[in-house]
Write an enzyme that holds these catalytic residues in place. Structure first.
Site, short mmCIF file in Angstrom:
data_model
loop_
_atom_site.label_atom_id
_atom_site.label_comp_id
_atom_site.label_asym_id
_atom_site.label_seq_id
_atom_site.Cartn_x
_atom_site.Cartn_y
_atom_site.Cartn_z
CB SER A 148 8.00 -6.58 2.42
OG SER A 148 8.03 -6.49 3.73
NE ARG A 163 3.78 -2.28 3.78
CZ ARG A 163 3.65 -2.49 5.27
NH1 ARG A 163 2.59 -1.94 5.94
NH2 ARG A 163 4.39 -3.38 5.88
CD GLU A 214 6.14 -2.59 0.99
OE1 GLU A 214 5.55 -3.61 1.69
OE2 GLU A 214 7.06 -1.93 1.35
#
Ligand code: FAD
Ligand code: EPU
Length: 338
Positions: free
Chosen positions: A236, A163, A332
């Site tokens: 998420s 990520r 995130e």
């Protein structure tokens, strides 16, 4: 001089479905219009917008939202069983993936049904079901705002991680990605069915193909993630934390069922969704926000939530996981308005 639209409502442009305004807005479909824009308005703060599926607007945006609409797909055959496929940054990610599968190009099938545009995919090195963008990435072209010219960047330059890419690090705000090129297979595909749920979904099937993997991924995703058209969300909300082996051992001694994945070296990745779930938040609703009933890692907007409300709720989740497990969750989602 490009004419900017003033005072634009961003609600249709973010999958959290948050009401926020941009002081100015420009949809761009060429590098020339970017050049014109930066020549005229270099001093204004700007935000590059793709599909708005990884953004949380806490406030109105005081500068210009630059909405990427660069389209087009080009292919170039390589020797052996490979092809280079270059896509405009404004192409819809899922449609692009399905186009590749329909051409018989392998490599992107596990990344089916991720919302957003092609140009944002390298920013956080999108990943799902055992594959990350970096596994099939060849290069990208980006507009360098500092030098006002295009630059080509390879995988090493982008410094991809979980990520993460350099565009989230010291390059933040410097480049606008205009095209992304992938190296895909045309035959003898290396299929990746390592992710538990895929193996299960595919078990009854005789022959595994790139299409059957994509179909399995689509089916799994639809069964556990909310469709942003029906329920606002950005996937998420937090990254899965990566902790040291010692810290993991300490937690596992108390919670033997904790799911875990090796993160290389002496590090372990643990699912943030499990941590939040263990704290009792899954499916809980507070006003217009809450944790999705089938996946605690997804914060949802039941309709009228503000960005501030969602952010305040996220802080409660962070505090709760910190208290129970001693782990600090990191978002995130890209938060606008800090
Ligand atoms: P945006 O939200 O518009 O932008 C994200 C960030 O990238 C912003 O900081 C923006 O400024 C920057 N950016 C966008 N385009 C450019 C550009 N051309 N140049 C420079 N900067 C740019 N992500 C995963 O990794 N795996 C998943 O499985 C996954 N599942 C999801 C499921 C759901 C239901 C949702 C809503 C989201 C999911 N996501 C997932 C998150 C999201 O879809 C991805 O991060 C996606 O790549 C974001 O694309 P976007 O075009 O919507 O980006
Ligand atoms: N879990 C729970 N309770 C929950 C949610 C999850 O116990 O409420 C457990 C599951 O049972 C499983 C584990 O946690 O054992 C992992 O869950 P899941 O397979 O759903 O994946 P995840 O780790 O929560 C990650 C990505 C997703 C990606 C999937 C599939 C991150 C932050 N998220 O989710 O990406 O689609 O794996 O590969 O890495 C996104 O980035 O927006 C996103 C959706």
């Amino acid at each position: 001089m490009p004419s900017l639209k003033a005072n634009i409502n961003l609600q249709p442009f973010n999958t959290f479905n948050i009401k926020a305004k941009a002081a100015n807005y420009l949809a761009f479909s060429s590098v020339e219009s970017l050049n014109d824009y930066f020549q005229a308005y270099a001093e204004l703060p700007f935000l590059v917008l793709g599909g708005g599926s990884n953004l949380l607007f806490k406030k109105d945006f005081p500068g210009t939202v630059l909405h990427n609409q660069i389209l087009g797909i080009k292919t170039q055959d390589l020797a052996g069983d490979f092809v280079l496929v270059e896509a405009g940054a404004g192409e819809n990610w899922h449609d692009f993936v399905q186009w590749c599968i329909n051409q018989g190009f392998g490599g992107l099938e596990n990344l089916s049904l991720i919302p957003g545009k092609v140009g944002a995919a390298p920013i956080q090195n999108i990943g799902a079901y055992g594959v990350e963008l970096k596994d099939v990435f060849h290069s990208l072209t980006a507009y360098d705002i500092q030098n006002r010219k295009l630059i080509e960047l390879d995988s090493k330059a982008c410094d991809f991680g979980y990520r993460y890419s350099r565009f989230k690090g010291d390059w933040k705000g410097r480049f606008i990605i205009t095209n992304v090129t992938f190296k895909l297979s045309t035959a003898n595909h290396q299929l990746n069915t390592s992710y538990g749920a895929i193996t299960k979904a595919l078990a009854p099937k005789q022959t595994i193909t790139i299409r059957s993997i994509a179909d399995a991924v689509i089916q799994i995703r639809q069964s556990k993630l909310p469709d942003p058209i029906e329920l606002g969300n950005a996937g998420s909300f937090f990254k899965n934390p990566i902790i040291s082996q010692e810290e993991f051992d300490r937690i596992q001694a108390k919670y033997p069922s904790i799911p875990n994945y090796t993160a290389g070296g002496k590090y372990v990745k643990v699912p943030a969704g499990w941590l939040i779930d263990q704290c009792g938040w899954k499916g809980k609703r507070f006003g217009s926000t809450g944790c999705y009933e089938k996946q605690a890692l997804v914060i949802v907007n039941y309709g009228a939530a503000t960005g501030q409300e969602i952010w305040a709720f996220a802080q409660q989740l962070i505090a709760s996981v910190e208290e129970k497990f001693g782990i600090t969750l990191e978002p995130e989602v890209n938060v606008i308005g800090d």
